[in-house]
Design an enzyme around this catalytic site. Sequence first.
Site, PDB file in Angstrom:
ATOM      1  N   LYS A 161     -32.340 -58.894 -84.594  1.00 47.22           N
ATOM      2  CA  LYS A 161     -32.940 -58.133 -85.689  1.00 47.22           C
ATOM      3  C   LYS A 161     -32.451 -56.704 -85.574  1.00 47.22           C
ATOM      4  CE  LYS A 161     -35.836 -58.721 -89.154  1.00 47.22           C
ATOM      5  NZ  LYS A 161     -36.067 -59.923 -89.965  1.00 47.22           N
ATOM      6  N   ASP A 174     -33.991 -57.631 -95.059  1.00 46.60           N
ATOM      7  CA  ASP A 174     -35.413 -57.771 -94.697  1.00 46.60           C
ATOM      8  C   ASP A 174     -36.129 -56.693 -95.515  1.00 46.60           C
ATOM      9  OD1 ASP A 174     -37.350 -59.149 -92.684  1.00 46.60           O
ATOM     10  OD2 ASP A 174     -37.831 -57.052 -92.407  1.00 46.60           O
TER      11      ASP A 174
HETATM   12  P1  NDP Z   1     -39.576 -56.436 -99.433  1.00 45.53           P
HETATM   13  O1  NDP Z   1     -39.183 -55.101 -98.954  1.00 45.53           O
HETATM   14  O2  NDP Z   1     -38.809 -57.053-100.536  1.00 45.53           O
HETATM   15  O3  NDP Z   1     -41.126 -56.449 -99.833  1.00 45.53           O
HETATM   16  C1  NDP Z   1     -42.122 -56.095 -98.926  1.00 45.53           C
HETATM   17  C2  NDP Z   1     -43.449 -56.077 -99.662  1.00 45.53           C
HETATM   18  O4  NDP Z   1     -44.491 -55.871 -98.726  1.00 45.53           O
HETATM   19  C3  NDP Z   1     -43.563 -54.974-100.679  1.00 45.53           C
HETATM   20  O5  NDP Z   1     -44.372 -55.389-101.731  1.00 45.53           O
HETATM   21  C4  NDP Z   1     -44.240 -53.840 -99.883  1.00 45.53           C
HETATM   22  O6  NDP Z   1     -44.958 -52.917-100.679  1.00 45.53           O
HETATM   23  C5  NDP Z   1     -45.199 -54.665 -99.056  1.00 45.53           C
HETATM   24  N1  NDP Z   1     -45.512 -53.934 -97.826  1.00 45.53           N
HETATM   25  C6  NDP Z   1     -44.668 -53.502 -96.870  1.00 45.53           C
HETATM   26  N2  NDP Z   1     -45.314 -52.858 -95.906  1.00 45.53           N
HETATM   27  C7  NDP Z   1     -46.611 -52.892 -96.272  1.00 45.53           C
HETATM   28  C8  NDP Z   1     -47.798 -52.412 -95.673  1.00 45.53           C
HETATM   29  N3  NDP Z   1     -47.779 -51.758 -94.507  1.00 45.53           N
HETATM   30  N4  NDP Z   1     -48.970 -52.645 -96.328  1.00 45.53           N
HETATM   31  C9  NDP Z   1     -48.993 -53.334 -97.499  1.00 45.53           C
HETATM   32  N5  NDP Z   1     -47.887 -53.822 -98.096  1.00 45.53           N
HETATM   33  C10 NDP Z   1     -46.733 -53.595 -97.495  1.00 45.53           C
HETATM   34  O7  NDP Z   1     -39.555 -57.386 -98.133  1.00 45.53           O
HETATM   35  P2  NDP Z   1     -39.448 -58.965 -98.062  1.00 45.53           P
HETATM   36  O8  NDP Z   1     -40.205 -59.564 -99.191  1.00 45.53           O
HETATM   37  O9  NDP Z   1     -38.033 -59.319 -97.860  1.00 45.53           O
HETATM   38  O10 NDP Z   1     -40.201 -59.267 -96.683  1.00 45.53           O
HETATM   39  C11 NDP Z   1     -41.611 -59.504 -96.609  1.00 45.53           C
HETATM   40  C12 NDP Z   1     -41.937 -60.150 -95.267  1.00 45.53           C
HETATM   41  O11 NDP Z   1     -41.222 -61.391 -95.154  1.00 45.53           O
HETATM   42  C13 NDP Z   1     -41.543 -59.337 -94.029  1.00 45.53           C
HETATM   43  O12 NDP Z   1     -42.462 -59.638 -92.993  1.00 45.53           O
HETATM   44  C14 NDP Z   1     -40.187 -59.934 -93.652  1.00 45.53           C
HETATM   45  O13 NDP Z   1     -39.858 -59.713 -92.291  1.00 45.53           O
HETATM   46  C15 NDP Z   1     -40.442 -61.403 -93.957  1.00 45.53           C
HETATM   47  N6  NDP Z   1     -39.246 -62.214 -94.168  1.00 45.53           N
HETATM   48  C16 NDP Z   1     -38.335 -61.888 -95.134  1.00 45.53           C
HETATM   49  C17 NDP Z   1     -37.236 -62.693 -95.325  1.00 45.53           C
HETATM   50  C18 NDP Z   1     -36.271 -62.462 -96.453  1.00 45.53           C
HETATM   51  O14 NDP Z   1     -35.400 -63.315 -96.658  1.00 45.53           O
HETATM   52  N7  NDP Z   1     -36.377 -61.375 -97.213  1.00 45.53           N
HETATM   53  C19 NDP Z   1     -36.962 -63.844 -94.453  1.00 45.53           C
HETATM   54  C20 NDP Z   1     -38.044 -64.161 -93.522  1.00 45.53           C
HETATM   55  C21 NDP Z   1     -39.110 -63.330 -93.382  1.00 45.53           C
HETATM   56  P3  NDP Z   1     -44.282 -51.490-101.022  1.00 45.53           P
HETATM   57  O15 NDP Z   1     -43.178 -51.796-101.973  1.00 45.53           O
HETATM   58  O16 NDP Z   1     -45.380 -50.692-101.629  1.00 45.53           O
HETATM   59  O17 NDP Z   1     -43.800 -50.933 -99.724  1.00 45.53           O
END
Ligand code: NDP
Length: 453
Positions: free
Chosen positions: A128, A168
């Site tokens: 990572k 991510d």
């Molecule tokens: P994005 O950046 O596309 O979206 C993240 C989302 O989570 C946003 O809506 C963001 O809101 C919200 N968020 C982030 N931090 C916080 C917080 N502290 N409190 C509340 N909301 C929060 O990321 P992904 O969708 O790609 O990833 C989401 C999760 O999935 C992560 O844990 C990631 O590690 C996991 N994941 C992702 C993969 C992928 O292919 N993308 C694969 C496997 C796991 P805001 O915009 O307001 O910050």
Amino acid sequence: MPSSQKIEEILTCIKDCSPGQDEFYQAAQEVLASLKPLLDSDKRYLEENILERIIVPERTIIFRVNWVDDAGKIQTNLGYRVQFNSAIGPYKGGLRFHPTVTLGTMKFLAFEQIFKNSLTGLPIGGAKGGSNFNPKGKSDNEIMRFCQALMSELYKHIGKHRDIPAGDIGVGAREIGYLFGQYKKLTGEFEGILTGKGLNWGGSRARKEATGYGSVYFAENFLNKYGKSLKGKKCAVSGSGNVAIYTIEKLYEMGAIPISCSDSKGTIYQEDGIDLKALKVIKEIHHESLEKYATVDCKCEYIPVSKYPEGGHAVWHIPCDVAFPSATQNELTLMDAKKLKENGCILVNEGANMPTTPEALKFIRENGILFSPGKAANAGGVATSQLEMSQNASMAQWSFEEVDIKLRTIMQNIFKTAYDTSVEFDCEGDLVTGANIAGFRKVADSMIDQGSI
Ligand code: NDP
């Protein structure tokens, strides 16, 4: 030495050697605790000191990233790549750009990635990386200059047979494009060193959708095992990024009703189902807050985070049948888990990495709610990244349907592996134990085969 004593010894060692890395400790504690039945049944793992070896990254790279902002000032961030384990294949794992990123965050995510990648059945090791850079409020040009600066160091450590990063939190198609462009400029090579690439230059169809779709496929497999399905179920989804959006899209396709989404500022609750089209425009095109959604869709309720100053999350207080935490780590607390139980939730299916706190997880497991751990349920993203690597290696590009069918099969197999392993160790349906043991066993056996490297 009994396995429980060894596990305690290793956890103490992590605490002493990695002070302040709470998320890494949390992830290690969950994995190690669930390995006890395996360690008791096969003495080789303790004899070969596998626990001592597997909790230390093979390599940790930390570097300075200097970049120039739009005002012409030089800014400095930290860049990381934790290459944790390559026993079963080249390192693979995403890059995260978020101000909360620390070495501890990177180690927790890389550690989880080892077992997730192993569970996919594909030959990929765990890694990572990322930076404490905050993309919010930055111009396109600033994002580009930051990505170029980061890659100017990272390119020395990656390669198509060595380490293949992906996206991510905070790293989507735009960032992968800038990173790829800089790698090409520095090396003169057009190679598949990143996944999540654009469709015109080596990307895979359905990669963008894969984590969210895969999470829903996993939930459906789990429910089917107990004679249930997602059809007609009210589903609470958190997050509104890549994983959340494509979870919502697939839930509609499966006949479920996704009733919520959230971001760091608040939650949208819409009883008759989230307006996916509006959500995509706001989040994927304009990168705006969900407050905007509330202004374009008056049938919804917008609940700002300030409503829960004591630490609960509005999204988990909405009555639902299935919960899909898909935002970030530790977003579902004990208070939230109790509320889900009270409201009759039957399954918590982790789309994010480690979104459930240890206390909430304990409550869920003790109170008869089915639980899909993220390392199994969200593995569709990395699995499809590996399909992107296969397409790059053979200079092919498969159709959306071909990739989606492969993804569906991979998710079915991951579920089967985790479930069958839970049965093998007398805890039928405990997928935390099943997934951790199955993921660990393959990596540990490979480490034994490869000797004292
Ligand atoms: P994005 O950046 O596309 O979206 C993240 C989302 O989570 C946003 O809506 C963001 O809101 C919200 N968020 C982030 N931090 C916080 C917080 N502290 N409190 C509340 N909301 C929060 O990321 P992904 O969708 O790609 O990833 C989401 C999760 O999935 C992560 O844990 C990631 O590690 C996991 N994941 C992702 C993969 C992928 O292919 N993308 C694969 C496997 C796991 P805001 O915009 O307001 O910050």
